[in-house]
Design a protein around this motif. Structure first.
Motif, PDB file in Angstrom:
ATOM      1  N   SER A  22      -9.195  -1.494 -11.299  1.00 20.37           N
ATOM      2  CA  SER A  22      -8.666  -1.833 -12.621  1.00 20.37           C
ATOM      3  C   SER A  22      -7.410  -1.034 -12.942  1.00 20.37           C
ATOM      4  O   SER A  22      -6.426  -1.579 -13.460  1.00 20.37           O
ATOM      5  CB  SER A  22      -9.732  -1.597 -13.689  1.00 20.37           C
ATOM      6  OG  SER A  22     -10.856  -2.417 -13.479  1.00 20.37           O
ATOM      7  N   ASN A  23      -7.433   0.262 -12.642  1.00 20.45           N
ATOM      8  CA  ASN A  23      -6.257   1.086 -12.900  1.00 20.45           C
ATOM      9  C   ASN A  23      -5.067   0.633 -12.057  1.00 20.45           C
ATOM     10  O   ASN A  23      -3.931   0.592 -12.535  1.00 20.45           O
ATOM     11  CB  ASN A  23      -6.566   2.553 -12.605  1.00 20.45           C
ATOM     12  CG  ASN A  23      -7.506   3.170 -13.622  1.00 20.45           C
ATOM     13  OD1 ASN A  23      -7.741   2.605 -14.678  1.00 20.45           O
ATOM     14  ND2 ASN A  23      -8.056   4.320 -13.301  1.00 20.45           N
ATOM     15  N   GLY A  24      -5.344   0.293 -10.792  1.00 19.57           N
ATOM     16  CA  GLY A  24      -4.271  -0.201  -9.935  1.00 19.57           C
ATOM     17  C   GLY A  24      -3.715  -1.509 -10.429  1.00 19.57           C
ATOM     18  O   GLY A  24      -2.494  -1.741 -10.396  1.00 19.57           O
ATOM     19  N   LEU A  25      -4.592  -2.383 -10.922  1.00 21.64           N
ATOM     20  CA  LEU A  25      -4.139  -3.671 -11.449  1.00 21.64           C
ATOM     21  C   LEU A  25      -3.294  -3.481 -12.703  1.00 21.64           C
ATOM     22  O   LEU A  25      -2.223  -4.083 -12.833  1.00 21.64           O
ATOM     23  CB  LEU A  25      -5.339  -4.563 -11.749  1.00 21.64           C
ATOM     24  CG  LEU A  25      -5.032  -5.908 -12.419  1.00 21.64           C
ATOM     25  CD1 LEU A  25      -4.089  -6.739 -11.559  1.00 21.64           C
ATOM     26  CD2 LEU A  25      -6.315  -6.672 -12.707  1.00 21.64           C
ATOM     27  N   VAL A  26      -3.766  -2.647 -13.633  1.00 22.74           N
ATOM     28  CA  VAL A  26      -3.015  -2.416 -14.875  1.00 22.74           C
ATOM     29  C   VAL A  26      -1.644  -1.834 -14.573  1.00 22.74           C
ATOM     30  O   VAL A  26      -0.626  -2.239 -15.158  1.00 22.74           O
ATOM     31  CB  VAL A  26      -3.803  -1.486 -15.814  1.00 22.74           C
ATOM     32  CG1 VAL A  26      -2.943  -1.083 -17.011  1.00 22.74           C
ATOM     33  CG2 VAL A  26      -5.066  -2.175 -16.304  1.00 22.74           C
ATOM     34  N   GLU A  27      -1.591  -0.890 -13.652  1.00 17.52           N
ATOM     35  CA  GLU A  27      -0.307  -0.292 -13.275  1.00 17.52           C
ATOM     36  C   GLU A  27       0.644  -1.347 -12.710  1.00 17.52           C
ATOM     37  O   GLU A  27       1.840  -1.358 -13.024  1.00 17.52           O
ATOM     38  CB  GLU A  27      -0.542   0.812 -12.251  1.00 17.52           C
ATOM     39  CG  GLU A  27       0.720   1.543 -11.815  1.00 17.52           C
ATOM     40  CD  GLU A  27       0.441   2.663 -10.839  1.00 17.52           C
ATOM     41  OE1 GLU A  27       1.393   3.108 -10.161  1.00 17.52           O
ATOM     42  OE2 GLU A  27      -0.723   3.096 -10.744  1.00 17.52           O
ATOM     43  N   THR A  28       0.115  -2.243 -11.884  1.00 18.25           N
ATOM     44  CA  THR A  28       0.940  -3.297 -11.310  1.00 18.25           C
ATOM     45  C   THR A  28       1.374  -4.297 -12.375  1.00 18.25           C
ATOM     46  O   THR A  28       2.528  -4.752 -12.382  1.00 18.25           O
ATOM     47  CB  THR A  28       0.166  -4.031 -10.200  1.00 18.25           C
ATOM     48  OG1 THR A  28      -0.257  -3.075  -9.223  1.00 18.25           O
ATOM     49  CG2 THR A  28       1.036  -5.076  -9.520  1.00 18.25           C
ATOM     50  N   LEU A  29       0.480  -4.633 -13.288  1.00 16.54           N
ATOM     51  CA  LEU A  29       0.827  -5.561 -14.368  1.00 16.54           C
ATOM     52  C   LEU A  29       1.942  -5.002 -15.241  1.00 16.54           C
ATOM     53  O   LEU A  29       2.786  -5.757 -15.745  1.00 16.54           O
ATOM     54  CB  LEU A  29      -0.408  -5.856 -15.224  1.00 16.54           C
ATOM     55  CG  LEU A  29      -1.539  -6.626 -14.545  1.00 16.54           C
ATOM     56  CD1 LEU A  29      -2.709  -6.797 -15.504  1.00 16.54           C
ATOM     57  CD2 LEU A  29      -1.059  -7.993 -14.055  1.00 16.54           C
ATOM     58  N   ASN A  30       1.956  -3.693 -15.420  1.00 17.03           N
ATOM     59  CA  ASN A  30       3.022  -3.078 -16.211  1.00 17.03           C
ATOM     60  C   ASN A  30       4.378  -3.185 -15.527  1.00 17.03           C
ATOM     61  O   ASN A  30       5.415  -3.066 -16.189  1.00 17.03           O
ATOM     62  CB  ASN A  30       2.691  -1.605 -16.482  1.00 17.03           C
ATOM     63  CG  ASN A  30       1.786  -1.423 -17.685  1.00 17.03           C
ATOM     64  OD1 ASN A  30       1.956  -2.089 -18.689  1.00 17.03           O
ATOM     65  ND2 ASN A  30       0.822  -0.525 -17.581  1.00 17.03           N
ATOM     66  N   ASP A  31       4.380  -3.405 -14.224  1.00 14.96           N
ATOM     67  CA  ASP A  31       5.628  -3.550 -13.482  1.00 14.96           C
ATOM     68  C   ASP A  31       6.115  -4.994 -13.432  1.00 14.96           C
ATOM     69  O   ASP A  31       7.212  -5.258 -12.925  1.00 14.96           O
ATOM     70  CB  ASP A  31       5.451  -3.034 -12.044  1.00 14.96           C
ATOM     71  CG  ASP A  31       5.272  -1.521 -11.988  1.00 14.96           C
ATOM     72  OD1 ASP A  31       5.748  -0.843 -12.916  1.00 14.96           O
ATOM     73  OD2 ASP A  31       4.656  -1.023 -11.024  1.00 14.96           O
ATOM     74  N   LEU A  32       5.302  -5.918 -13.923  1.00 12.53           N
ATOM     75  CA  LEU A  32       5.696  -7.331 -13.935  1.00 12.53           C
ATOM     76  C   LEU A  32       6.520  -7.664 -15.175  1.00 12.53           C
ATOM     77  O   LEU A  32       6.303  -7.099 -16.252  1.00 12.53           O
ATOM     78  CB  LEU A  32       4.456  -8.236 -13.915  1.00 12.53           C
ATOM     79  CG  LEU A  32       3.529  -8.182 -12.697  1.00 12.53           C
ATOM     80  CD1 LEU A  32       2.404  -9.195 -12.881  1.00 12.53           C
ATOM     81  CD2 LEU A  32       4.293  -8.463 -11.416  1.00 12.53           C
ATOM     82  N   ARG A  73       1.160  -4.434  -4.895  1.00 12.81           N
ATOM     83  CA  ARG A  73       2.609  -4.545  -5.040  1.00 12.81           C
ATOM     84  C   ARG A  73       2.939  -5.577  -6.114  1.00 12.81           C
ATOM     85  O   ARG A  73       2.465  -6.715  -6.078  1.00 12.81           O
ATOM     86  CB  ARG A  73       3.259  -4.960  -3.716  1.00 12.81           C
ATOM     87  CG  ARG A  73       3.112  -3.928  -2.606  1.00 12.81           C
ATOM     88  CD  ARG A  73       3.705  -4.445  -1.309  1.00 12.81           C
ATOM     89  NE  ARG A  73       3.544  -3.505  -0.222  1.00 12.81           N
ATOM     90  CZ  ARG A  73       4.417  -2.550   0.078  1.00 12.81           C
ATOM     91  NH1 ARG A  73       5.510  -2.427  -0.650  1.00 12.81           N
ATOM     92  NH2 ARG A  73       4.194  -1.738   1.090  1.00 12.81           N
ATOM     93  N   ALA A  74       3.786  -5.184  -7.060  1.00 10.10           N
ATOM     94  CA  ALA A  74       4.132  -6.061  -8.170  1.00 10.10           C
ATOM     95  C   ALA A  74       4.854  -7.325  -7.678  1.00 10.10           C
ATOM     96  O   ALA A  74       4.617  -8.421  -8.199  1.00 10.10           O
ATOM     97  CB  ALA A  74       5.006  -5.311  -9.176  1.00 10.10           C
ATOM     98  N   ARG A  75       5.714  -7.166  -6.695  1.00 13.39           N
ATOM     99  CA  ARG A  75       6.466  -8.325  -6.185  1.00 13.39           C
ATOM    100  C   ARG A  75       5.518  -9.355  -5.567  1.00 13.39           C
ATOM    101  O   ARG A  75       5.663 -10.571  -5.789  1.00 13.39           O
ATOM    102  CB  ARG A  75       7.501  -7.860  -5.154  1.00 13.39           C
ATOM    103  CG  ARG A  75       8.294  -9.005  -4.500  1.00 13.39           C
ATOM    104  CD  ARG A  75       9.093  -9.793  -5.534  1.00 13.39           C
ATOM    105  NE  ARG A  75       9.809 -10.892  -4.937  1.00 13.39           N
ATOM    106  CZ  ARG A  75      11.038 -10.782  -4.404  1.00 13.39           C
ATOM    107  NH1 ARG A  75      11.661  -9.608  -4.412  1.00 13.39           N
ATOM    108  NH2 ARG A  75      11.634 -11.826  -3.886  1.00 13.39           N
ATOM    109  N   GLU A  76       4.541  -8.887  -4.805  1.00 14.12           N
ATOM    110  CA  GLU A  76       3.594  -9.802  -4.180  1.00 14.12           C
ATOM    111  C   GLU A  76       2.727 -10.500  -5.222  1.00 14.12           C
ATOM    112  O   GLU A  76       2.443 -11.696  -5.102  1.00 14.12           O
ATOM    113  CB  GLU A  76       2.720  -9.040  -3.184  1.00 14.12           C
ATOM    114  CG  GLU A  76       3.472  -8.548  -1.960  1.00 14.12           C
ATOM    115  CD  GLU A  76       2.565  -7.809  -0.994  1.00 14.12           C
ATOM    116  OE1 GLU A  76       1.345  -7.710  -1.272  1.00 14.12           O
ATOM    117  OE2 GLU A  76       3.070  -7.325   0.038  1.00 14.12           O
TER     118      GLU A  76
END
Length: 262
Positions: free
Chosen positions: A81-91, A190-193
């Motif tokens: 969940s933390n990894g997902l939230v961090e990636t979502l913040n980069d989108l 990865r946010a790009r992926e």
């Protein structure tokens, strides 16, 4: 410093616990890639408010990030969940606008109250306006949970010895029509992926399977009953960082004393 040491001790204790699941049950734990599989839109759940819903209520217009796990998970689910939230913040895209986030608990004993508390935590870390309407956390009965988990290839088992679930890590990107489009394994994304996967899914297209090696490196190990490489490396990393910080602090203090008392 005390908090860091307590974290290391807690992780080490958790890693030392062995599973009592049978060998046959442990071998079944996996994240099978079922690209193109249809999720059961008629499956009944309850949302974080306790309202009865169908899975199909969250599909039809936007792609969905589907996150399996359970809200009381002491380790792996939190990392996912933390990894997902961090990636979502980069989108650039926003939850609730271009796509939805839909988590579901694999534990039939968990209730909407716990889901609501987790949702508040995720929204606080995400911090974008309007996300509340697009972020959903579901709980349900065993039959519905198994039906959905089987549809997306999420294989797990309950370990009565430690009263936890042994399970893989990651999430799935699903098309607006409810078809599995892309898998993301591990706890670091990865946010790009993810952005590319959401764009592909938004036009009801499916992606391609990815290498399963990533899953084996990052998930709860079904062979040893312990958390795997990423957790161990994190613990080692915390320990090394702590020692370096302590050494730097002592060195600076010593230099300061020398300047004060030449």
């Amino acid at each position: 410093m005390k908090l860091v040491l307590a974290t290391i001790l807690g992780l080490s204790t958790l890693l030392a616990r062995a599973s009592e699941l049978s060998d046959s049950a442990l071998r079944q734990i996996a994240f099978e890639q079922k690209i193109g599989s249809q999720v059961p839109l008629e499956a009944a759940f309850r949302d974080e408010t306790g309202k009865a819903v169908r899975l199909g209520d969250y599909f039809g217009k936007k792609p969905v990030i589907l996150v399996p796990g359970y809200y009381g998970c002491p380790m792996l689910c939190t990392l996912v969940s933390n990894g997902l939230v961090e990636t979502l913040n980069d989108l650039k895209a926003d939850v609730g606008n271009q796509f939805e986030v839909l988590a579901f608990s694999i534990s039939p004993s968990e209730k909407p109250e716990l889901a609501a508390a987790k949702k508040r935590e995720y929204l606080r870390h995400y911090g974008r306006l309007g996300a509340e309407a697009g972020w959903h956390l579901l709980t349900g009965e065993e039959a519905a949970i198994r039906q959905l988990a089987d549809a997306v290839g999420f294989r797990y088992a309950y370990d009565p010895a430690i009263k936890q679930y042994a399970h893989p890590s990651g999430f799935i990107v699903v098309t607006p029509e409810g078809k599995v489009s892309r898998y993301f394994f591990g706890v670091d994304f990865r946010a790009r992926e993810l952005s590319d996967a959401l764009q592909t899914a938004s036009i009801n297209r499916t992606g391609s399977p990815i290498r399963q090696l990533l899953l084996l490196c990052f998930h709860y190990s079904p062979i040893t009953g312990k958390y795997g490489g990423l957790i161990l490396n994190s613990v080692r990393g915390i320990g090394v960082a702590t020692l370096l910080a302590l050494t730097l602090f002592i060195a600076r203090s010593w230099r300061g004393d020398r300047k004060s008392h030449p």
